[in-house]
Write an enzyme that holds these catalytic residues in place. Structure first.
Site, short mmCIF file in Angstrom:
data_model
loop_
_atom_site.label_atom_id
_atom_site.label_comp_id
_atom_site.label_asym_id
_atom_site.label_seq_id
_atom_site.Cartn_x
_atom_site.Cartn_y
_atom_site.Cartn_z
N HIS A 279 0.67 -1.19 0.12
CA HIS A 279 -0.15 0.07 -0.16
C HIS A 279 1.22 1.54 -0.15
O HIS A 279 1.82 0.88 0.32
CB HIS A 279 -1.22 -0.39 1.24
CG HIS A 279 -0.23 0.17 2.87
ND1 HIS A 279 0.26 -0.92 3.36
CD2 HIS A 279 -0.33 1.25 3.86
CE1 HIS A 279 1.40 -0.29 4.37
NE2 HIS A 279 0.46 0.36 4.35
N ASP B 111 5.63 4.33 5.02
CA ASP B 111 7.12 3.96 5.51
C ASP B 111 6.44 2.70 4.98
O ASP B 111 8.05 1.48 5.60
CB ASP B 111 6.30 3.73 7.10
CG ASP B 111 4.64 2.51 6.86
OD1 ASP B 111 3.83 2.92 6.47
OD2 ASP B 111 4.91 1.80 8.06
#
Length: 317
Positions: free
Chosen positions: A61, A65
């Site tokens: 996704h 991060d």
């Protein structure tokens, strides 16, 4: 055989001892990355893994991060004299995000190909130009089959399954019995169908029973869903997020759409996997090993991941 290296085991923000999410899969000297968080380049250098042979990057996704390492990595790959295309796979929105990230990079000496929100299985083959991934058709000659699963997170998010196919064993006695000319045995072994004279020769005339391959599954940034256990079923290695080690953090896990160690262990048990590897630890989780028992109460074959963790996954006889 597949070799896996956990390049980054952190979630949220990088820590001195923990890079952000990234997994490297090595197959015949060519590499697939799953996620590319901040610090991925540094981790690759620590592992002496090389940049030029990274052919495919699968993104779960588009939260920072998991993607902030992409621009720097692609730039370094360009400086390593790579010329062959790199393919990036990801959920809905990955194309727009990549356009933005690429604005920060000077012109690359190779092209970027994007597969966005694939609906069916993808097939990977090893070629002279490296690993190539495309929509799977019959799957006959694909060396690795990739499938995705939509997860439950605050952004469109994929889980990834990599299945290393294993060809059936060649049976010369069967070939002789079926009057298959020796000259075409090797081609049939490779899965080709040959027409010679007025007869059609198919691989099943010389091959035995289908053999089980290697299954690797990777799930991060999600709540448990009803589809996960069946999807990870019989995985040789199930890599799963364990953002929160303490069961007392369940409210946080629900609110932020993540999982606890216990929940990851429950999924591993339901999915009848061979081994569970936990990763994606919260910055607040200083000592993941302290909470290992919460996962092992549910699933004994649990390993707490760490940056630099390596494992060879081999065929079982």
């Amino acid at each position: 055989m597949l070799n896996v290296t956990l390049l980054g085991s952190g979630g949220g923000m990088p820590m001195p001892e923990r890079h952000l999410s990234s997994l490297m899969i090595n197959y015949k000297g060519r590499k697939i990355l799953v996620d590319c968080g901040e610090g991925t380049q540094v981790a690759i250098r620590k592992m002496n893994a090389g940049f030029k042979s990274i052919d495919i990057i699968c993104i779960t996704h588009v939260h920072g991060d998991h993607i902030f390492g992409i621009p720097g990595l692609l730039s370094t790959m360009g400086n390593s004299q790579r010329l062959d295309p790199v393919t990036i796979v990801g959920p809905k929105g990955i194309s727009d995000v990549m356009r933005g990230l690429l604005l920060s990079i000077k012109q690359l000496p190779y092209s970027i190909e994007i597969i966005e929100d694939p609906k069916g299985k993808l097939g990977i083959t090893n070629t002279e130009q490296g690993l190539k991934i495309k929509e799977q058709k019959d799957g006959m000659n694909d060396e690795i089959t990739v499938s995705t699963l939509e997860l439950d997170h605050s952004a469109p998010c994929f889980g990834y399954s990599f299945y290393l196919n294993r060809r059936p064993k060649f049976e010369p006695e069967k070939a002789i019995k079926n009057d298959v000319p020796r000259l075409i045995w090797s081609k049939l072994q490779k899965g080709e169908t040959i027409v010679a004279g007025d007869r059609k020769y198919s691989p099943d005339l010389v091959l035995g029973e289908q053999r089980r391959g290697i299954k690797l599954t990777y799930i991060t940034d999600t709540r448990p869903t009803k589809d996960i256990p069946q999807w990870i079923n019989q995985s040789d290695l199930f890599i799963c997020e364990g953002t929160y080690g303490d069961n007392d953090d369940m409210d946080k896990a629900i609110k932020n759409k993540h999982m606890t160690f216990m929940e990851a262990g429950e999924l591993a048990k339901k999915g009848k996997v061979k081994e569970l590897l936990l990763t994606h630890f919260s910055p607040a989780l200083k000592e993941p090993n302290f909470y290992e028992h919460n996962a092992k109460k549910e699933f004994a074959h649990t390993t707490i991941g760490y940056d630099g963790y390596r494992k060879n996954i081999e065929y079982k006889n």
